[in-house]
Design an enzyme around this catalytic site. Sequence first.
Site, short mmCIF file in Angstrom:
data_model
loop_
_atom_site.label_atom_id
_atom_site.label_comp_id
_atom_site.label_asym_id
_atom_site.label_seq_id
_atom_site.Cartn_x
_atom_site.Cartn_y
_atom_site.Cartn_z
N PRO A 96 48.40 101.27 14.86
CA PRO A 96 47.33 101.86 15.70
C PRO A 96 46.90 103.24 15.19
O PRO A 96 47.74 104.06 14.79
CB PRO A 96 47.99 101.95 17.08
CG PRO A 96 48.96 100.82 17.09
CD PRO A 96 49.51 100.78 15.68
N CYS A 97 45.60 103.46 15.22
CA CYS A 97 45.05 104.67 14.60
C CYS A 97 44.66 105.75 15.61
O CYS A 97 44.30 106.86 15.21
CB CYS A 97 43.82 104.32 13.77
SG CYS A 97 42.43 103.68 14.75
#
Length: 204
Positions: free
Chosen positions: A53-54
């Site tokens: 996840p960014c």
Amino acid sequence: MDYQTALFCEFDRYAAESYCAVHGVDPTLNIGDITKADEKAVPDFNVMFGGSPCQDFSIAGKQGGAAWTCKHCGHVYNPLEAHYDQRDHCPKCGSTEIEKTRSSLLVEWLRFLREKKPRFAIYENVKNITGSRFYATFNLFVKELEDYGYNVYWQVLNAKHYGIPQNRERVYCVIIRKDLYNGKFNFPSPSPLKKALVCYTKAD
């Protein structure tokens, strides 16, 4: 490239259903929440694709990075600064009650790679992970991969330069086991844009 999916990891039901429908993948291959999955129990594989996840690295997010916070004493630390078998213990008080950012799931990605030792892997994340705020974390990530016996080649690429209708900059890491290849890797050259979409609006 011909390939057979050994497993995939998605804890969101609808995202998993969409992935299976688009790629023709058996839903039973989904191992679900990666934080609860046993890397020793899944089938072996020789290629690994994905990212983590960014949101906490993105300039549009809260900029939390990969930080972990001890719920017992409040100590904040970067899990990549600790040896992998000591990460789940607060370095200050030893508690295992840890609050983790979503982007710190990159250590789970490393956990699977460390166990399965695929021939090569590709990791993707937002460009900002290589910026000044998070470069130390990215550097630790690359160093750990190198310690596992891999060469890491990375570059920021924009999807619009490779035939995809998105202005989307991402960092791509090509990760190759050193016993298989120890030379130079060249990322593909951009492709010229041949088509454009023009939208017209009708005036009142």
